[in-house]
Design a protein around this motif. Sequence first.
Motif, PDB file in Angstrom:
ATOM      1  N   UNK A  60       0.825  -1.198   0.000  1.00 31.09           N
ATOM      2  CA  UNK A  60       0.000   0.000   0.000  1.00 31.09           C
ATOM      3  C   UNK A  60       0.864   1.253   0.000  1.00 31.09           C
ATOM      4  N   UNK A  61       0.309   2.317  -0.557  1.00 30.41           N
ATOM      5  CA  UNK A  61       0.955   3.606  -0.408  1.00 30.41           C
ATOM      6  C   UNK A  61       0.727   4.090   1.021  1.00 30.41           C
ATOM      7  N   UNK A  62       1.575   4.976   1.471  1.00 29.10           N
ATOM      8  CA  UNK A  62       1.462   5.490   2.831  1.00 29.10           C
ATOM      9  C   UNK A  62       0.137   6.225   3.031  1.00 29.10           C
ATOM     10  N   UNK A  63      -0.357   6.857   1.990  1.00 26.96           N
ATOM     11  CA  UNK A  63      -1.557   7.675   2.118  1.00 26.96           C
ATOM     12  C   UNK A  63      -2.839   6.857   2.321  1.00 26.96           C
ATOM     13  N   UNK A  64      -2.823   5.575   1.963  1.00 27.30           N
ATOM     14  CA  UNK A  64      -4.035   4.757   2.099  1.00 27.30           C
ATOM     15  C   UNK A  64      -3.863   3.610   3.080  1.00 27.30           C
TER      16      UNK A  64
END
Length: 126
Positions: A60-64
């Motif tokens: 996952x990306x950090x933002x999600x």
Amino acid sequence: QVQLVESGGGLVQAGGELRLSCTASGRTVNYLSMGWFRQAPGKEREFVAAVSSGGALTYYSDSVSGRFTISRDNAKSTMYLQMNSLKPEDTAVYYCAASRSAAQPMRTVPSIVDYWGQGTQVTVSS
């Protein structure tokens, strides 16, 4: 050739949830890693999440991270993205992707994606 079709996008209020689906057709996709990317107006396409061919490994990306969950059902040739606690900054066109490479490199090397869907719009209102 592989065709990818996304569904499940729409308009939701902040704090709400949506589930995106990506159904594949054509050649078998069970050996492909798959993922989601998104592109907001005026911004570059960015990585959201990826899952390995068997479904055991996810990225996952950090933002999600902590809000979105990626999964796949190879028997149905379908991948999912469960999106919870949505924020206005999650507003974007979401694209399904598939690659003959491993899933992890999708985070930093989007050029490894071999197949793209047409995208589905997700709009989160404040």
